[in-house]
Design an enzyme around this catalytic site. Structure first.
Site, PDB file in Angstrom:
ATOM      1  CD  GLU A 186     -16.538 -47.888  -2.952  1.00 21.79           C
ATOM      2  OE1 GLU A 186     -15.998 -47.848  -1.830  1.00 21.79           O
ATOM      3  OE2 GLU A 186     -17.374 -48.758  -3.258  1.00 21.79           O
TER       4      GLU A 186
ATOM      5  CG  ASP B 261     -19.614 -48.957  -8.202  1.00 22.15           C
ATOM      6  OD1 ASP B 261     -19.548 -47.845  -7.636  1.00 22.15           O
ATOM      7  OD2 ASP B 261     -18.795 -49.868  -7.984  1.00 22.15           O
TER       8      ASP B 261
END
Length: 480
Positions: free
Chosen positions: A144, A77
């Site tokens: 994350e 991400d």
């Protein structure tokens, strides 16, 4: 192609594919399918765990079967931010890459080099048929940036390696062996509305032009927080009624833009204008070096709404924002030059439940200090009797200077670069500590290329640094 004149064309070609795929935290399906499809095309074994992480496996080359496995790790991400004028839609638009003067950046958005470059480096290594290596694994985690979800959810049976190279750091020549832990403080307050007097104006105050940046990696740079600037100004103005408030985008981004509209008497326009001008002059002077392009803008309009937020609540909420801490709280005495504890007043707004809300992100390498600062933030919002929720707590990664793996990598780094790496900890959050705790016996370190202004529209990668780190990682896994 923009990378035609770059040395490591294959690596950059892989990287180009990654920003082309929407992958904001929580929306990783596109990048996950891309990684699985790419692995199949290159005859690389790939699996997805129940959390949504992707794991690659590559057997050792002949003669290297006895080597210990190595795990390369990064996250799928990215933090999505854009300029005030950008029409980019992060749910469907690919990021436009610009390469110039030795850097790679995006046009009007964050780049996603954090942590797309780790994925590209791993893909380049896994597709290098000339590289000699022991057993290799790669782990690409989800979300994350918004809670370390992938790291918390990793299933240990998917990972056989017990030596991990996390590629989520942003400064060449540094090996990180520890990081801060964190916790989020969410405050909400039910709105009470009241009628607006006819002799009022609508005032709209905006703070823009701030640098913002990563609330872990750049909190020490003492950049301004757009939310705190507006709270500072409005705290000097009494008898106002809030109408709208918005600021910040992500919990781990220092807010670079905030806007507040409020209702106040027409007769007070000269006084309010004077207060704002005086405060703006102070602010620009204070931030002349670290945040030189701050803009504070006031506009007014005569068309009034029927209702605005209760005066007492408006004043109390502004006071809470004014009191809420932001920035470095303490520096580490154990690791000179490293922030120990900090807070980021990250997001404010009005939700669809007609509640005022604020989100603060706390980081610390000391668990008790992390919790104590979270209580201080909560206390600021308890002055207006807001409801408080603590969430997203994650542990710090305690440094182990005696790690054999770290010593070996440092030795190889000196052999490759002819210079000693700096071995230290970082105030930003990394997945290493969580993965270490989930997988018994895991020994981790983190490194990466020079990556600047992450989590902002100024994010950029240094081309030569990326290529040097990629070359070093190949050297490392071929010689240990």
């Amino acid at each position: 192609m923009w990378y035609d004149n770059l040395k490591e064309k294959r690596l950059w070609a892989y990287f180009e594919n990654i920003p082309a795929i929407p992958r904001e935290s929580g929306d990783e399906e596109g990048i996950r399918q891309f990684l699985l499809s790419w692995a199949k095309k290159h005859s690389i074994e790939a699996k997805t765990d129940k959390t949504g992480n992707v794991i690659y496996y590559k057997p050792a080359t002949p003669g290297m079967e006895g080597k210990e496995p190595i795990l390369l790790q990064g996250h799928m991400d990215m933090v999505c931010v854009k300029t005030d004028t950008s029409t980019h839609d992060f749910t469907k638009d690919g990021i436009e890459i610009v390469c110039e003067n030795g850097i790679v950046r995006a046009k009007d958005t964050s780049l996603g080099g954090d942590n797309g470059i780790a994925i590209a480096i791993a893909m380049d290594i896994f597709s290098d048929e000339k590289l000699q290596h022991g057993p290799l694994e790669a782990l690409f985690t989800i979300s994350e940036e918004t809670g370390l979800t992938g790291a918390f959810g990793i299933e240990k049976e998917y990972i056989s390696a017990r030596r991990m190279i996390n590629l989520d750091s942003e400064e060449e020549d540094i090996i990180y062996i520890g990081c801060a832990g964190g916790i989020e403080v969410d405050a909400t307050k039910e709105i009470k509305w009241e009628p607006v007097d006819n002799n009022c104006l609508v005032y709209s105050l905006t703070a823009s032009g701030l640098l913002g940046g990563h609330s872990g990696g750049e909190i020490h740079k003492q950049r301004a927080n757009a939310i705190k600037l507006l709270a500072r100004i409005l705290h000097r103005i009494d008898s106002l009624q809030l109408l709208t408030i918005s600021g910040g985008t992500k919990r781990n981004v220092i807010p670079s833009l905030a806007s507040i509209s409020f209702v106040a008497s027409k007769e007070r326009l000269p006084i309010i204008t004077s207060i704002i001008e005086e405060a703006t002059k102070e602010i620009k002077g204070e931030y002349l070096i670290q945040d030189p392009d701050i803009s504070i803008c006031l506009t007014t309009e005569e068309e009034l709404p029927e209702l605005a937020i209760d005066r007492k609540l408006s004043q109390k909420w502004i006071t809470s924002l004014f009191l809420a801490p932001h920035g470095v709280a303490t520096n580490s005495l154990a690791l000179p030059g490293i922030v120990e504890t900090s807070s980021n007043l990250a997001i404010v707004g009005i939700n669809d439940k007609e509640q005022l809300y604020a989100v603060s992100s706390i980081r610390s390498s000391v668990e008790s200090a992390k919790n104590e600062l979270a209580y201080v933030v909560a206390a600021a919002f308890e002055t207006c009797k807001a409801d408080i929720i603590y969430s997203g707590s994650y542990p710090s990664w305690t440094p182990n200077p005696e790690s054999k793996f770290t010593k070996l990598v440092a030795q190889k780094y000196k052999e490759f670069t002819k210079k000693d790496p700096i071995i230290t900890a970082i105030h930003a959050g990394l997945e290493c500590g969580i993965i270490n705790s989930n997988i018994e016996g895991m020994d981790s370190l983190s490194m990466g290329p020079n990556l600047f202004d992450v989590h902002s529209t100024k994010e950029h990668l240094e081309v030569e640094s990326v290529e040097r780190i990629a070359e070093f990682v190949k050297f490392l896994i071929s010689t240990i």
